[in-house]
Write a protein that holds these residues in place. Structure first.
Motif, PDB file in Angstrom:
ATOM      1  N   ALA A 164       0.813  -0.926  -0.040  1.00  0.00           N
ATOM      2  CA  ALA A 164      -0.241   0.053  -0.364  1.00  0.00           C
ATOM      3  C   ALA A 164       0.790   1.200   0.032  1.00  0.00           C
ATOM      4  O   ALA A 164       1.799   0.864   0.589  1.00  0.00           O
ATOM      5  N   PRO A 165       0.365   2.044  -0.194  1.00  0.00           N
ATOM      6  CA  PRO A 165       1.197   3.599  -0.508  1.00  0.00           C
ATOM      7  C   PRO A 165       1.551   4.178   1.236  1.00  0.00           C
ATOM      8  O   PRO A 165       0.735   5.062   0.871  1.00  0.00           O
ATOM      9  N   LEU A 166       1.949   3.378   2.250  1.00  0.00           N
ATOM     10  CA  LEU A 166       2.344   3.835   3.150  1.00  0.00           C
ATOM     11  C   LEU A 166       3.749   4.176   3.692  1.00  0.00           C
ATOM     12  O   LEU A 166       4.667   2.544   3.561  1.00  0.00           O
ATOM     13  N   SER A 167       4.289   5.008   4.071  1.00  0.00           N
ATOM     14  CA  SER A 167       5.503   4.889   4.403  1.00  0.00           C
ATOM     15  C   SER A 167       5.578   4.341   6.505  1.00  0.00           C
ATOM     16  O   SER A 167       4.594   3.843   6.708  1.00  0.00           O
ATOM     17  N   PHE A 168       6.425   3.716   6.216  1.00  0.00           N
ATOM     18  CA  PHE A 168       7.215   3.128   8.145  1.00  0.00           C
ATOM     19  C   PHE A 168       6.518   3.999   9.095  1.00  0.00           C
ATOM     20  O   PHE A 168       6.078   3.467   9.359  1.00  0.00           O
ATOM     21  N   PHE A 169       6.496   5.075   8.696  1.00  0.00           N
ATOM     22  CA  PHE A 169       6.154   6.001   9.955  1.00  0.00           C
ATOM     23  C   PHE A 169       4.198   5.378  10.176  1.00  0.00           C
ATOM     24  O   PHE A 169       3.387   5.705  10.737  1.00  0.00           O
TER      25      PHE A 169
END
Lengths: 253, 308
Positions: free
Chosen positions: A95-100
């Motif tokens: 998914a277009p998600l950063s680790f943060f």
């Protein structure tokens, strides 16, 4: 920021707790009540006061910490370990998600659950012993920081563990003994001098001491030192998580 | 035509030293169905996992619609939907909730109308309130497709979509893939079923031992690489091929009742007329003559076996 994604992860995790209401919220209340019966009434009746505080009330902050620490770690570790175990983590990873953002969703939900449990225990304790909170703001600060720090630790354990045994290893063999030996049910002053020194190497001592001070204004170490230790622990956890995400440790091959 | 996905010099070596992909270069055109064909462990899943962001590449780059999959991962991932090979689903969630979760992960607003259309298209509408654990294997596979489509991607990766499913479901899946392509979605599927690639793909890529051996239009591939066979049915069985027919390197099949001549249809003359004359002169009684085209399977086996 992908706020919608953070929201769905957070909601999903909170829903999971709600669907397992008995396990998530009611069982900590029952076990806390049992502690009050055993330590507060049975043993507490033979110990009049500790540092001027009735024993039943004295153990409340320690008991809250005991449950907060174990619940934060178990909620957060299971939250990230389970998708890894079932394989559904692929969806988060693609998914277009950063680790943060992933961290905010999972750790935010785990910390919220622990916070709710902590407050439930506080209310439950009020039925058994008369309670006073001398510094509510400090108490809230310690409560929130503890929930976040140990949820981060749980998240690290969940990422590191590649089987159920490892998932249980640190909570059972490290955290529980540290909490029990960290002054949950006694004051450090009650120990022999050698053990008083040894116990200062246990970071949980600072946590419980500071938290207890916010209730009764009695502490084993200074409140400033307690707060500093919590912040150092939080910083270390954040650093480890940052490194894990940067390297894709146990997430990205 | 501008490719929707462009893979340049992509290599992947795992930490244990295993080289899963070796210098892959590939362009995928918008709106096509590309089948990546290869035996187990060939590197197909690694390739799509890198494009989707699940596995990190050791070398090389990938762009999706002009965006780099590493530096512009938010843009590229929004364009991609992934259906994994395993039936990786939760157990206690409802079908509709799991779809809402997937859509939310991609930052899309909830859209109940789209959700309804999607579930109806995949024949899952009546199961929208069912718990995932209560679904059959085929339904779970469809839920995974629905999840991958929940954020309306332009590119859909299907990793072994019909592995372990029955014949009817496989055919249904092919129909569904065709419908998705008609709606404008670019589809990349990995498979080790040759007939699957033959039935639905526009282009076929063959991967073996981490190398992309070729990528070609399916028809062109079969035309260019496909040898033809002339099968001569004999009236009565023979023990050995007459010496006068040695030039054609025939095979004896069908318990001595068939002579098989393999030839390249592009090489003229094919030698068929001379063969038939020679067979006649050798006194063989011919019952029937027919030709067959090499299947993709033959081509695939030849390519993979030709590897050093």
């Amino acid at each position: 920021m992908n706020f919608r994604a953070i929201k769905v992860i957070y909601k999903y995790e909170m829903l999971r707790a709600w669907e397992t209401l008995l396990q998530s919220f009611i069982s900590p209340v029952i076990s806390t009540s049992l502690y009050f019966v055993v330590f507060g009434s049975a043993i507490g009746s033979r110990i009049q006061q500790v540092e001027g505080v009735p024993y039943g009330a004295f153990i409340v902050p320690g008991l809250m910490m005991l449950v907060l620490l174990t619940q934060s770690v178990s909620n957060a570790s299971f939250g990230i370990f389970f998708p890894k175990f079932t394989g559904t983590i692929y969806e988060i990873m693609s998914a277009p998600l950063s680790f943060f953002e992933i961290l905010l969703g999972y750790v935010g939900a785990a910390a919220t659950k622990s916070l709710i449990i902590g407050l439930i225990i506080l209310v439950t304790a009020g039925f058994f012993v008369p309670l006073q909170i001398a510094h509510p703001v400090w108490m809230t600060m310690f409560l929130v920081l503890t929930c976040i720090s140990f949820s981060l630790l749980g998240f690290i354990i969940g990422l590191w563990a590649d089987n159920f045994e490892k998932l249980q290893l640190i909570p059972m063999l490290v955290i529980t003994p540290m909490v029990f030996l960290g002054g949950s049910f006694y004051s450090v002053d009650m120990l022999p001098p050698v053990w008083q020194t040894v116990t200062l190497f246990n970071p949980v001592v600072y946590l419980i001491s500071g938290f207890r001070w916010s209730f009764f204004e009695v502490s084993d170490v200074s409140v400033g030192l307690s707060l500093a230790m919590v912040l150092v622990f939080l910083g270390i956890c954040l650093l480890i998580v940052w490194w894990m995400f940067k390297t894709g440790y146990r997430l990205k091959q | 035509m501008q490719p929707i996905i462009s893979i340049n010099n992509l290599s992947k070596t795992y930490s244990n030293g295993y080289e899963a992909l070796k210098n892959i270069n590939l362009e995928i055109v918008e709106g096509e169905i590309l089948a990546l064909l290869g035996p187990n462990g060939a590197g197909k899943t690694t390739l799509i996992s890198i494009i989707c962001g699940i596995v990190a590449a050791s070398q090389g780059s990938i762009t999706v619609s002009g965006f780099d999959t590493v530096s512009d991962y938010r843009q590229t991932r929004r364009l991609i939907g992934l259906v994994p090979q395993e039936l990786t689903l939760g157990a206690f969630e409802k079908v509709s909730n799991t779809l809402r979760f997937s859509r939310g992960l991609f930052g899309k607003k909830p859209d109940n109308t789209y959700l309804e259309t999607l579930l109806k298209d995949l024949s899952l509408w009546d199961k929208k309130d069912s718990m995932l654990m209560r679904l059959s294997g085929g339904m779970k596979r469809r839920v995974l497709i629905a999840k991958a489509l929940s954020h309306e991607p332009s590119v859909l990766f299907l990793d072994e979509p019909t592995a372990g499913v029955d014949v009817k479901l496989r055919k249904d899946m092919w129909t569904l893939i065709e419908r998705l392509r008609e709606s404008g979605v670019t589809i990349i599927l990995t498979t080790h079923y040759i007939e699957e690639a033959e039935a639905i793909a526009d282009r076929v890529g063959v991967i073996s031992n981490g190398e992309l051996l070729l990528v070609e239009n399916k028809e062109v591939l079969m035309h260019e690489l496909g040898a033809k066979r002339l099968i001569i049915e004999l009236n009565s069985a023979i023990q050995k091929i007459p010496a006068s027919l040695k030039t054609w390197e025939l095979d004896l099949a069908g318990n001595g009742r068939q002579l098989v001549y393999t030839y390249d249809p592009h090489n003229k003359p094919t030698g068929i007329r001379d063969l038939l004359n020679a067979a006649n002169e050798a006194g063989l009684q011919l019952d029937d003559i027919r030709t067959t085209q090499s299947s993709l399977e033959d081509i695939f086996i030849n390519l993979v076996h030709a590897q050093p």
